[in-house]
Design an enzyme around this catalytic site. Sequence first.
Site, PDB file in Angstrom:
ATOM      1  N   ARG A 256       0.859  -1.187   0.000  1.00  9.77           N
ATOM      2  CA  ARG A 256       0.000   0.000   0.000  1.00  9.77           C
ATOM      3  C   ARG A 256       0.890   1.230   0.000  1.00  9.77           C
ATOM      4  O   ARG A 256       1.465   1.609   1.015  1.00  9.77           O
ATOM      5  CB  ARG A 256      -0.911  -0.013   1.235  1.00  9.77           C
ATOM      6  CG  ARG A 256      -1.597   1.323   1.457  1.00  9.77           C
ATOM      7  CD  ARG A 256      -2.648   1.280   2.528  1.00  9.77           C
ATOM      8  NE  ARG A 256      -2.213   0.865   3.843  1.00  9.77           N
ATOM      9  CZ  ARG A 256      -1.584   1.628   4.737  1.00  9.77           C
ATOM     10  NH1 ARG A 256      -1.237   2.860   4.430  1.00  9.77           N
ATOM     11  NH2 ARG A 256      -1.277   1.150   5.928  1.00  9.77           N
ATOM     12  N   HIS A 260      -3.818   4.239   4.545  1.00  9.86           N
ATOM     13  CA  HIS A 260      -4.845   3.207   4.706  1.00  9.86           C
ATOM     14  C   HIS A 260      -6.181   3.723   4.193  1.00  9.86           C
ATOM     15  O   HIS A 260      -6.875   3.060   3.423  1.00  9.86           O
ATOM     16  CB  HIS A 260      -4.957   2.823   6.175  1.00  9.86           C
ATOM     17  CG  HIS A 260      -6.060   1.864   6.476  1.00  9.86           C
ATOM     18  ND1 HIS A 260      -6.022   0.543   6.105  1.00  9.86           N
ATOM     19  CD2 HIS A 260      -7.247   2.042   7.105  1.00  9.86           C
ATOM     20  CE1 HIS A 260      -7.134  -0.048   6.483  1.00  9.86           C
ATOM     21  NE2 HIS A 260      -7.895   0.835   7.095  1.00  9.86           N
ATOM     22  N   TYR A 269       4.076   6.483  10.891  1.00 13.47           N
ATOM     23  CA  TYR A 269       4.463   5.148  11.339  1.00 13.47           C
ATOM     24  C   TYR A 269       5.279   4.371  10.303  1.00 13.47           C
ATOM     25  O   TYR A 269       5.864   3.349  10.634  1.00 13.47           O
ATOM     26  CB  TYR A 269       3.217   4.312  11.695  1.00 13.47           C
ATOM     27  CG  TYR A 269       2.194   4.183  10.586  1.00 13.47           C
ATOM     28  CD1 TYR A 269       2.359   3.263   9.561  1.00 13.47           C
ATOM     29  CD2 TYR A 269       1.051   4.980  10.571  1.00 13.47           C
ATOM     30  CE1 TYR A 269       1.424   3.151   8.543  1.00 13.47           C
ATOM     31  CE2 TYR A 269       0.115   4.876   9.561  1.00 13.47           C
ATOM     32  CZ  TYR A 269       0.306   3.955   8.545  1.00 13.47           C
ATOM     33  OH  TYR A 269      -0.618   3.834   7.537  1.00 13.47           O
TER      34      TYR A 269
END
Length: 369
Positions: A256, A260, A269
Amino acid sequence: MPDRSVYPVQLIQPDGRRVLDREHAALVADVGPEQLRRMYEDMVVARRIDAEGTALQRQGQLGLWAPLLGQEAAQVGSAHALHADDYVFCSYREAGVAYVRGVDPSEITRLWRGVAHYCWDPNAVNMTNPNIIVGSQGLHATGYAYAAHLDGAEIATIAYFGDGGSSQGDIAEALGFAASWSAPVVFFCQNNHWAISEPVRVQSQTPIVRRAYGYGIPGVQVDGNDVLAVLAVTREAVARARNGGGPSFVEALTYRMGPHTTADDPTRYRPSAELEEWSRRDPIDRLHRLLERESLLDPEFEARVKAHADEVGHRVRTATIEMPDPAPMDLFDHVYATPHALITEQRREYAAYLAGDPSESAAPSEGVP
């Protein structure tokens, strides 16, 4: 299917060279120049739809969008392996699958704009609408597949979910039921390495495909950024299901590259070096290099692909902005498949409320808190 959890199936290297894998190359031996070019075009268009969805959300035209950037090969390759009568049960990220299945691009953002309970008519394309309940589509696909088998329909279903979704109990229950009753379902895990802010190692200390082995379900791990390899293994799984062989599990290793959802900030992160590494494995660039190597690219074709992607992007944007707001009473439509007394009463009370009749709308219906 052999255990490929250590050596994922790959037919196209990142530099565009073909891989010598006679077993899986045989599954796509019929794929000639035109289909390669068609899959390339579908991937480019899928990326453009995704880019438009992200931009529309950033501009306040959508409430939310779940990007698929980087997962085009996994979606387009698997969708091309399906038959028209197979049924797709998706999560919330499969806009690329929807496009290949024939969904009108002007319908793809309807749910995300908040003007309807749905995007498209599922039965028109044999594909469910975006599903927010993580993992439940595994149960839906398994139940539908088993019912179709009982009815004598020789079809397959496919359930799309991510590495994070694989940790949901619904997926475990679906695997157990499918294995016990030999349901003709393909479990397609797009392992994009991040479940919101948690890396895949938190979901599983072993390749996710190995979970299927514990249920007696054959599985295969594939390079999810290689559209030809994805097509090959998904064809094999679909054929197994349609021919009475029962369920299969595909783990497509992809990445990805975006957030998200548009409510997420992956820079908080995810290390930038990891994103740079996976960018070098970009699925569209990989197929582009193969087409270059095999003299299947020319300026006219590339211009046509760009023009088509631009046209689809324009349709998505225009349709989204021009979508009319629903009538207030539309809230009660499509809640149940058949008339329901409670919904009928709520509809009456809400109509009275809108009309300003306090005597009709003040007291709640029986059984309604």
